[in-house]
Every structure is written in structure tokens, then in C-alpha cells.
Write a protein that holds these residues in place. Structure first.
Motif, mmCIF file in Angstrom:
data_model
loop_
_atom_site.group_PDB
_atom_site.id
_atom_site.type_symbol
_atom_site.label_atom_id
_atom_site.label_comp_id
_atom_site.label_asym_id
_atom_site.label_seq_id
_atom_site.Cartn_x
_atom_site.Cartn_y
_atom_site.Cartn_z
ATOM 1 N N ILE A 136 -2.079 4.389 2.749
ATOM 2 C CA ILE A 136 -3.081 3.489 3.320
ATOM 3 C C ILE A 136 -3.103 3.702 4.829
ATOM 4 O O ILE A 136 -2.061 3.706 5.490
ATOM 5 N N VAL A 137 -4.300 3.871 5.373
ATOM 6 C CA VAL A 137 -4.483 4.097 6.802
ATOM 7 C C VAL A 137 -5.565 3.144 7.304
ATOM 8 O O VAL A 137 -6.421 2.716 6.529
ATOM 9 N N GLY A 138 -5.526 2.779 8.583
ATOM 10 C CA GLY A 138 -6.589 1.936 9.115
ATOM 11 C C GLY A 138 -6.123 1.008 10.211
ATOM 12 O O GLY A 138 -4.928 0.901 10.496
ATOM 13 N N SER A 139 -7.069 0.313 10.822
ATOM 14 C CA SER A 139 -6.750 -0.585 11.931
ATOM 15 C C SER A 139 -5.850 -1.733 11.494
ATOM 16 O O SER A 139 -5.161 -2.336 12.329
ATOM 17 N N ALA A 140 -5.814 -2.043 10.195
ATOM 18 C CA ALA A 140 -4.979 -3.139 9.691
ATOM 19 C C ALA A 140 -3.529 -2.711 9.449
ATOM 20 O O ALA A 140 -2.672 -3.565 9.201
ATOM 21 N N THR A 141 -3.235 -1.410 9.504
ATOM 22 C CA THR A 141 -1.888 -0.913 9.218
ATOM 23 C C THR A 141 -1.057 -0.813 10.495
ATOM 24 O O THR A 141 -1.602 -0.789 11.602
ATOM 25 N N PRO A 142 0.266 -0.719 10.365
ATOM 26 C CA PRO A 142 1.125 -0.668 11.557
ATOM 27 C C PRO A 142 0.804 0.488 12.495
ATOM 28 O O PRO A 142 0.965 0.358 13.716
ATOM 29 N N ASN A 143 0.350 1.632 11.971
ATOM 30 C CA ASN A 143 0.087 2.805 12.805
ATOM 31 C C ASN A 143 -1.401 3.070 13.032
ATOM 32 O O ASN A 143 -1.789 4.155 13.466
ATOM 33 N N GLY A 144 -2.227 2.080 12.705
ATOM 34 C CA GLY A 144 -3.654 2.239 12.937
ATOM 35 C C GLY A 144 -4.253 3.365 12.115
ATOM 36 O O GLY A 144 -3.869 3.596 10.972
ATOM 37 N N TRP A 145 -5.173 4.076 12.712
ATOM 38 C CA TRP A 145 -5.875 5.152 12.005
ATOM 39 C C TRP A 145 -5.122 6.474 12.064
ATOM 40 O O TRP A 145 -5.663 7.516 11.683
ATOM 41 N N SER A 146 -3.861 6.440 12.493
ATOM 42 C CA SER A 146 -3.050 7.664 12.580
ATOM 43 C C SER A 146 -1.884 7.595 11.602
ATOM 44 O O SER A 146 -1.474 6.515 11.169
ATOM 45 N N ALA A 147 -1.329 8.762 11.272
ATOM 46 C CA ALA A 147 -0.139 8.826 10.424
ATOM 47 C C ALA A 147 1.079 8.351 11.225
ATOM 48 O O ALA A 147 1.047 8.353 12.459
ATOM 49 N N PRO A 148 2.171 7.937 10.564
ATOM 50 C CA PRO A 148 2.324 7.939 9.111
ATOM 51 C C PRO A 148 1.592 6.787 8.434
ATOM 52 O O PRO A 148 1.543 5.678 8.964
ATOM 53 N N ASP A 149 1.016 7.074 7.267
ATOM 54 C CA ASP A 149 0.318 6.072 6.481
ATOM 55 C C ASP A 149 1.329 5.171 5.765
ATOM 56 O O ASP A 149 2.498 5.534 5.586
ATOM 57 N N VAL A 150 0.860 4.004 5.337
ATOM 58 C CA VAL A 150 1.686 3.143 4.477
ATOM 59 C C VAL A 150 1.713 3.788 3.093
ATOM 60 O O VAL A 150 0.664 3.964 2.467
ATOM 61 N N PRO A 151 2.908 4.173 2.579
ATOM 62 C CA PRO A 151 2.940 4.997 1.368
ATOM 63 C C PRO A 151 2.698 4.229 0.075
ATOM 64 O O PRO A 151 3.051 3.050 -0.050
ATOM 65 N N PHE A 152 2.104 4.908 -0.886
ATOM 66 C CA PHE A 152 2.050 4.460 -2.266
ATOM 67 C C PHE A 152 3.224 5.059 -3.032
ATOM 68 O O PHE A 152 3.744 6.118 -2.671
ATOM 69 N N PHE A 153 3.614 4.363 -4.122
ATOM 70 C CA PHE A 153 4.635 4.864 -5.026
ATOM 71 C C PHE A 153 4.053 4.929 -6.430
ATOM 72 O O PHE A 153 3.274 4.055 -6.833
ATOM 73 N N TYR A 154 4.449 5.948 -7.163
ATOM 74 C CA TYR A 154 3.945 6.111 -8.515
ATOM 75 C C TYR A 154 4.628 5.126 -9.449
ATOM 76 O O TYR A 154 5.847 4.966 -9.426
ATOM 77 N N ASP A 155 3.840 4.449 -10.278
ATOM 78 C CA ASP A 155 4.342 3.509 -11.278
ATOM 79 C C ASP A 155 4.125 4.099 -12.664
ATOM 80 O O ASP A 155 3.020 4.028 -13.199
ATOM 81 N N PRO A 156 5.161 4.685 -13.272
ATOM 82 C CA PRO A 156 4.979 5.326 -14.584
ATOM 83 C C PRO A 156 4.729 4.332 -15.706
ATOM 84 O O PRO A 156 4.247 4.721 -16.768
#
Length: 434
Positions: free
Chosen positions: A250-270
């Protein structure tokens, strides 16, 4: 002299009276009969997968009159009908006086209690208020008739990734592979360090595979990899493998790093074949993208809960959320959630936080994991949503945690930490040194 003696006797009588009154007042401080009175929004619920994102049940109670302004913390306990709540599912609400369960949140609790799929079963519910020290007041038990649905996939295999780049050649369990829709083709979503890997069965070396240049060989050479997040695919029919850069975030102005990496990561749910993220966001906008790059990105044109390639930014309000995306259907949900973290002098951000966050084991209700955290000599505690309203320590240094318990001493090192709330009466934690 006589005057002095009378004054002395008078002072003793006054002090004794005051002391007696004080003791009586202390005894009267806590009204032990002031227990929560629990109300259910429905006496019976039938859960269906189609309504997974809809509200299923609200459990609420008014704040009791404890006899003083008590900063109480509350926990909901749910157990199978007739149980003694020693193995109940516990849901902490902090100072909140209600909890609304989504269908997808309540369903795994019912299955964990042993209720049969598509069959009405009975469960008991009570609320416990914690007033500090050893003071816990329990509500009366109320009953609920509930029907769960089958919500988990079984994509598990006995195949895993092992190596210096994965788990220090077996210091922790191998990173798992999962089944795909193709026979004898398996996939793993992993984060690796610089080093080497191999693939093996049952965390043992009896059956293992290596290879070079994408060719899979039984007992073959170690595979050299660079640090990063990857999708590893093995095909035992063609005896081929691929290791490709792969992540969702997840990337964007609402995230800790704004529109730049590192993004907020997703994790796979099997257990659902979906991707999930625990994200603490600000007021602003977000998008979902692959590999921290704009080549593949998704937004939501029309704000209808469906992603489109290159779609509009998604507007969000400040809060902590469970974000779920199904990349098969491109449906997504953003649901407020509570997240566990570790805080303390031994952690990267000290006692002020923000805390290092755990992520839920989506296949097992009540299990939370935090991987690869670097600690220094010091102390830690576990708390919810970077706040002290709900916090746990270890009074006896025995691996069992208590609400408001003592700080936990730790030694410097890199660890995986597991929090286990599956037994509400005896939650535990463990450190796995990497």
C-alpha cells in the motif's frame, strides 16, 4: 502534665477513628456487584460466506458503577455451550463498551470452538472487566445460537524453503510452499536475505532439491539469491523452478512513507487465497501496487470496493485497518482493527513507540507473529494499538502473560516472537532466536 496527657489520649482516639474510617472507605471503594450486563444484538445468527464483510453480531454492555471512577479494561470471552471458559476465545476491547463482529471475524471463532459447518450450535458469552491488580469482575453468561460456514482453504504442503537466506539452514521452520490450481506445481511467497536456498520436505534432508538456471535437481546445488521479496514456483512435472521478485503493498499520502517506498506490505493468507495488510494510516489517499513500482498499480474507480488497473486513489480516514485484497476478483475491504505490538527499552523505538507490530496468523484465531525483530539488552511489554489501555507483561517470567504484568527482560539478538491468545485464561508468548 494532666492537660498534656488528655490531649495525647484525644489524639490517639482521633487517629484510631480516622484509621478505622479509612479502612472502611477502602473496603467500600470497589462495588463487587458492579459487573457488566451483556446484551446481544441477536439471539441467533446464521453466517454465510456471501455476507463475509457485513456486520453479524454486536456484543455491548453499559459501564458498571464500580463505586469510583475506575479505568476498566474489558475482554469478551466466547466458549462452547457449557464450557468453563478456560479455553475460550478472548477479544480485548480496551475501554470500549461494545464490539461489532463482521461475519468473517465471528466465523473462525465459531469453527475454532468446534461448531459444525452449516449446523446451528450453541455458544456462551460473558464479559470480564479488569480493574488493575487481581481485580476481575465477570458478567453473567448469555447464550447465542450460531451457524458457521466453511471459510478456509487447505493449500498446505510438506514442502518448504530452507537456507542461509531463509531460516539459517533450519534454525526456524522452513518457509512454506502452497498448492496451486495446477497438479504438482507449488508456490511460496518469501522474504529472503543475501545467501543460498534449497527446497525440502518435512523440514528434513531426506528429500531435497536444488538446481541451477531454473532446472530442478534432486539433491542439486544450492541456489544463490539476493535480499528481497520473492515468489518461488516449483514444477515437479517439468522439473523447473523460478525465483521472481514479487510483493504487494500500500502506497499513498495516508501511509507512513507517503507516495514513496517502502510500501506498507501485504502478506499472503493461504486460508483464503487472499492478501492482507495491517496498516496504520493517516487521513489521505492510498493505492495498491506490485513490487513497490508503478508498472502494476490498482485504485478504485467509483469507490465501489472493486479495484481497477490504474484506478482512482482510495480516500481513507486515520486509523489502524485490516486491508484485504482478492486479486482473483479484485474485491477489497478496509476494516478497522486492533493490532498487537511490542514496546520497551529493548525495542527499536523504546518505550514511546511506535511499537513493532505483530501480524495475525489468519489461519488460526488468536495467534500473532512478529518476525526478524532486532532487540538490545533491556525490557519489553506487549500492548494494543500503541496504547497502554491494554497491555501485558509476565509476572512470573514463565512465558505466561498477565494483563498489566511485569516488564519482560530480554537479551540482545534477532528474534521471531509468537503471541498466543488461543487459551484466554492463560495467554503465552515465546521467543525464537534467529
Amino acid at each position: 502534665m494532666k492537660n498534656w496527657f488528655h490531649k495525647f489520649i484525644y489524639a490517639v482516639v482521633v487517629l484510631t477513628t480516622l484509621n478505622s474510617c479509612e479502612k472502611d472507605e477502602i473496603k467500600a471503594v470497589i462495588n463487587s456487584g458492579a459487573v457488566p450486563v451483556v446484551t446481544l444484538s441477536a439471539s441467533s445468527v446464521v453466517l454465510t460466506k456471501e455476507n463475509a464483510d457485513k456486520d453479524a453480531l454486536t456484543i455491548s454492555w453499559a459501564k458498571p458503577d464500580y463505586g469510583f471512577n475506575a479505568p476498566a479494561a474489558y475482554t469478551i470471552l466466547i466458549d462452547k455451550k457449557g464450557g468453563d471458559f478456560s479455553n475460550a476465545t478472548a477479544i480485548t476491547t480496551g475501554a470500549e463498551l461494545k464490539k461489532t463482529f463482521k461475519t468473517s471475524e465471528l466465523n473462525p471463532i465459531l469453527l475454532k470452538l468446534g461448531l459444525k459447518v452449516a449446523t446451528a450450535g450453541d455458544v456462551d458469552v460473558k464479559v470480564q472487566s479488569f480493574l488493575g491488580g487481581s481485580t476481575n469482575l465477570n458478567s453473567s453468561v448469555v447464550s447465542l445460537k450460531a451457524t458457521p460456514y466453511l471459510d478456509k482453504l487447505d493449500l498446505s504442503t510438506n514442502l518448504g524453503v530452507v537456507g542461509s537466506a531463509a531460516n539459517n539452514w533450519g534454525a526456524t521452520p522452513d518457509l512454506p510452499f502452497y498448492k496451486t490450481d495446477k497438479s504438482n506445481v507449488y508456490v511460496a511467497y518469501v522474504t529472503l536475505t543475501d545467501g543460498e536456498i534449497k527446497f525440502r520436505e518435512n523440514n528434513k534432508w531426506d528429500v531435497n532439491y536444488g538446481g541451477t538456471n531454473g532446472t530442478l535437481v534432486k539433491g542439486g546445488d544450492n541456489i544463490v539469491v539476493k535480499a528481497g521479496s520473492y515468489k518461488i514456483t516449483v514444477d515437479f512435472e517439468a522439473l523447473k523452478y523460478t525465483v521472481e521478485k514479487f510483493s504487494w503493498g500500500i502506497v499513498g499520502s495516508a501511509t507512513p512513507n507517503g507516495w514513496s517506498a517502502p510500501d506498507v506490505p501485504f502478506f499472503y493468507d493461504p486460508s483464503s487465497d487472499q492478501w492482507r495488510s495491517i496498516a496504520t494510516l493517516k487521513d489521505g489517499e492510498i493505492k495498491v501496487r506490485q513490487n513497490e513500482d508503478w508498472t502494476v498499480n490498482y485504485g478504485d474507480k467509483g469507490a465501489d470496493g472493486t479495484l481497477e488497473v490504474g484506478g482512482d486513489n482510495i480516500v481513507v480516514k486515520a486509523g489502524t485497518y485490516l486491508v484485504t485484497v482478492d486479486f482473483k476478483t479484485l474485491k477489497y475491504t478496509i476494516v478497522p482493527t486492533k493490532v498487537w505490538g511490542v514496546v520497551g527499552s529493548a525495542t527499536p523505538n523504546g518505550w514511546n513507540g511506535p511499537d513493532a507490530k505483530f501480524r495475525p496468523d489468519f489461519g488460526t484465531e488468536g495467534i500473532f507473529t512478529l518476525s526478524n525483530i532486532k532487540l538490545i539488552d533491556g525490557e519489553i511489554k506487549f500492548r494494543q494499538n500503541d496504547d497502554w489501555a491494554v497491555n501485558y507483561g509476565d509476572d512470573k517470567a514463565d512465558g505466561v502473560i498477565e494483563a498489566g504484568g511485569a516488564n519482560i527482560a530480554v537479551k540482545a539478538g534477532t528474534y521471531d516472537i509468537v503471541l498466543d491468545f488461543t487459551n484466554a485464561a492463560k495467554p503465552t508468548y515465546k521467543f525464537i532466536k534467529r
